[in-house]
Design a protein around this motif. Sequence first.
Motif, PDB file in Angstrom:
ATOM      1  N   GLY A 236      -5.366   6.200   9.274  1.00  0.00           N
ATOM      2  CA  GLY A 236      -5.473   4.595   9.488  1.00  0.00           C
ATOM      3  C   GLY A 236      -5.875   4.470  10.740  1.00  0.00           C
ATOM      4  O   GLY A 236      -4.724   4.881  11.700  1.00  0.00           O
ATOM      5  N   ALA A 237      -5.900   3.055  10.422  1.00  0.00           N
ATOM      6  CA  ALA A 237      -5.309   1.918  12.272  1.00  0.00           C
ATOM      7  C   ALA A 237      -4.891  -0.102  11.801  1.00  0.00           C
ATOM      8  O   ALA A 237      -5.642  -0.225  10.468  1.00  0.00           O
ATOM      9  CB  ALA A 237      -6.881   2.078  13.098  1.00  0.00           C
ATOM     10  N   LYS A 238      -4.488  -0.373  12.489  1.00  0.00           N
ATOM     11  CA  LYS A 238      -3.703  -1.305  12.916  1.00  0.00           C
ATOM     12  C   LYS A 238      -4.195  -2.618  13.571  1.00  0.00           C
ATOM     13  O   LYS A 238      -3.760  -2.170  14.378  1.00  0.00           O
ATOM     14  CB  LYS A 238      -2.187  -1.414  12.117  1.00  0.00           C
ATOM     15  CG  LYS A 238      -1.890  -3.088  12.168  1.00  0.00           C
ATOM     16  CD  LYS A 238      -0.683  -2.826  11.211  1.00  0.00           C
ATOM     17  CE  LYS A 238       0.200  -2.563  10.035  1.00  0.00           C
ATOM     18  NZ  LYS A 238       1.727  -2.546   9.430  1.00  0.00           N
ATOM     19  N   TYR A 239      -4.426  -3.822  13.642  1.00  0.00           N
ATOM     20  CA  TYR A 239      -4.544  -4.478  14.380  1.00  0.00           C
ATOM     21  C   TYR A 239      -3.551  -5.718  14.597  1.00  0.00           C
ATOM     22  O   TYR A 239      -4.195  -6.530  13.650  1.00  0.00           O
ATOM     23  CB  TYR A 239      -6.364  -4.796  14.754  1.00  0.00           C
ATOM     24  CG  TYR A 239      -6.783  -5.443  15.765  1.00  0.00           C
ATOM     25  CD1 TYR A 239      -6.540  -5.592  17.377  1.00  0.00           C
ATOM     26  CD2 TYR A 239      -6.917  -7.081  16.059  1.00  0.00           C
ATOM     27  CE1 TYR A 239      -6.337  -6.676  18.164  1.00  0.00           C
ATOM     28  CE2 TYR A 239      -6.850  -8.123  16.659  1.00  0.00           C
ATOM     29  CZ  TYR A 239      -6.590  -7.642  17.684  1.00  0.00           C
ATOM     30  OH  TYR A 239      -7.032  -8.753  19.052  1.00  0.00           O
ATOM     31  N   GLN A 240      -3.304  -6.523  14.958  1.00  0.00           N
ATOM     32  CA  GLN A 240      -2.460  -7.338  15.470  1.00  0.00           C
ATOM     33  C   GLN A 240      -3.195  -8.623  16.651  1.00  0.00           C
ATOM     34  O   GLN A 240      -3.018  -7.793  17.118  1.00  0.00           O
ATOM     35  CB  GLN A 240      -0.756  -7.340  15.393  1.00  0.00           C
ATOM     36  CG  GLN A 240      -0.292  -6.040  14.227  1.00  0.00           C
ATOM     37  CD  GLN A 240       1.279  -5.937  14.242  1.00  0.00           C
ATOM     38  OE1 GLN A 240       2.251  -5.356  15.948  1.00  0.00           O
ATOM     39  NE2 GLN A 240       1.942  -6.884  13.463  1.00  0.00           N
ATOM     40  N   PHE A 241      -2.687 -10.269  15.746  1.00  0.00           N
ATOM     41  CA  PHE A 241      -2.625 -11.244  16.466  1.00  0.00           C
ATOM     42  C   PHE A 241      -2.007 -11.729  17.149  1.00  0.00           C
ATOM     43  O   PHE A 241      -1.244 -12.154  15.690  1.00  0.00           O
ATOM     44  CB  PHE A 241      -4.785 -11.297  16.102  1.00  0.00           C
ATOM     45  CG  PHE A 241      -4.946 -11.604  14.905  1.00  0.00           C
ATOM     46  CD1 PHE A 241      -4.701 -12.672  14.734  1.00  0.00           C
ATOM     47  CD2 PHE A 241      -5.973 -10.913  14.095  1.00  0.00           C
ATOM     48  CE1 PHE A 241      -5.399 -14.173  13.338  1.00  0.00           C
ATOM     49  CE2 PHE A 241      -5.550 -11.185  13.070  1.00  0.00           C
ATOM     50  CZ  PHE A 241      -5.361 -12.388  12.670  1.00  0.00           C
TER      51      PHE A 241
END
Length: 711
Positions: free
Chosen positions: A706-711
């Motif tokens: 999986g991959a995660k993007y935080q903003f």
Amino acid sequence: MLKTSLCLIAVAISTNTLANENNKNEYTSDQLEHVIVSGSRISENIDEVPASITVINQQQIQQHLKVSSELGSLLAQMVPGLAPNTGSSSNSGQTLRGRAPLIMIDGVPQSTPLRNGSLGVKTLDASAIARIEVIKGATSIYGNGASGGIINYITKQARSDGKPEGEISISSRFSAVKLAESGGGRIAAAVNGKLDKLSYLLTASYEENGVQRDAEGDILGLQYGLSDSETQNYFTKLTYDFDDEKQLQFSYNFYSSQQKTDLGDVTGDGNIGEKTYAIHVPLELQKQGKPQGPEGNENITLKYVDYALFENTQMTLDLYKQNIENVFFFSTALANLDEGYSGGQSVIKSDKQGARAIFNSQFDFENVTATLIYGIDALNDKTSQPLVDGRVWVPEMDMESVAGFLQTKWVIHDDIIVKAGVRNESIDLSVSDYQTLKLCKTVSQCSVPLNVRGDTINYDATTYNAGIKYNLTDAFSPFFSYSQGSDISDIGRLLRAATVDDIALIQTQASIIDNYEVGFTSQFENVRFEFALYRSTSELGTSNEYNEVTGVYEPVRAPQEIWGYEGLVNYTITEDLKLSATYSYVEGKNTEADDYLGASQISPPKATANVTWQTNDELSLAMSFLYVGDRKRFDKNAQGQYSGDQGPVSSYNTFNLSGQYNVNAKWSGYFGIENLFNSDYYPARAQAYTYGGYNIKGLGTTATLGAKYQF
């Protein structure tokens, strides 16, 4: 609804006449690991609790999410005293110290104790949870259903003080043994922020499983299975701060998890070592009925907090409403061929409405700090278990309860903590006239339907608790506690198997559980130890006995004694390398017959180990180990087979591995591997339960990317 209405009026009056705790507490993330709210219904430090507590923190939840989103396996790995994971959507047999725990979300009960279907663990997605608090041993502080203790999911709060913050993660999960049809996907998103005095948090997750395969590559059996399941969860929390001391909070949770498959079971025989597995079959042989699982359970909570109602008093008022529909698998055990039913499918329906007023007052004397927690609880719970085809298996039970409680804590010279409390609960349980269901195992082997006259049964129970902890030194802090729980759980099972024609004659008496515990904690420079011995007794327990004539498992109420011990060690090897390990043992008997209790209550010994390694700023790794020991307490019956929940359990172990790589401040990738070495085993419940269809092997090696993007 009379009792509930009266209590709502009492709550309203209480806001003008009673009181609660002083200043609003602020905690850092490190401090939160040492703070709980479940044990006394207010925030308090674990070091001031004379009982065994387990807190699963956010880091541990996130690490496990890389391997699996199933909360049952996370709890089994992290909580000493909790039975091993079942590997399915049902937590039947996953008891806490040999008794059923009460599952809650932010203190609101999720279990259906009047007809316990053992599906309470799956009520919320892990991505919405900030931490999990587990209080072990019978307690009545939250009311009915907590004979084994409490598992409380504490949901996340908005963190941002300004512009929106959030994250999106996407992952794929698949069998590493045989890839075909096993691919599944998961997406989860969360956003939080603040607009003036209003803070908000919204989380959403959607997960779709492919087929799940065992170590030999075969598809796992479908009974409570997770193959081809579709799970979705939507959670929101809105908080409005009137000022620094007054706050109004609204939360809503929707959870659904159902198996939608075109497979069918090939049923094996656990007595001769044949597993149950699934294959593609023609339409007429596929799993019949509606998709099994929670069909769309909803929770709504409205909470008002005044952190300084008076100078030394805090007040919390809340209202909650809940609707639950848990659909079970189609079973030929619900057949009645004379009326044209080849089987049936049941649904546990539960509608709850509750109101609570909690007050917390603190007083400082010379060398003594006293805290009083007191309040009123009201609950209306309507629970039934009809069949999808319209037949009534368990009639509607309408429970109204009102309870008042007082909990006190005395901190003497900063190192002696004394707790004592009392709860008085009055319950009215109403059931209308009904007829027990005619069920046929074969054409000639049927139960005899019985007309039962309904009634309103009254329960009044006063339960007590007391404990003491002496923080003598960091190296040795002993404690002792005694607690009682009042339990009328699973009345529905008694009603559906009634053998008398009047509900007043059914053994529906409340069970009072007495729980004793002694233990200690030890903190050295890099090592922390915890150890506890416990014993619980009850004059009435609920177990099952097979009726050879009707082919139905019927309740047996008899006195029970359960005992055991558990230990935990946390070792900070270096700042970046940490180890935690646990061991737990539990045993129990029907003391009237001097017979050991079966696997529906008592689990085999369990050991776990968890290692985390922050290799550098970018890469972190985690390894977990689970060992389940032998439990072989029962002999074969006259037919040369094990029966009920009395099958022998042989030991097994599994390893999981996970890791995360931070590409930059916003992007990260992760992986997880469940059952790293492809152990070929039956979970403990699958070995012990001899009921048809439960002999399903554990999951083979399964990978997540999986991959995660935080903003």
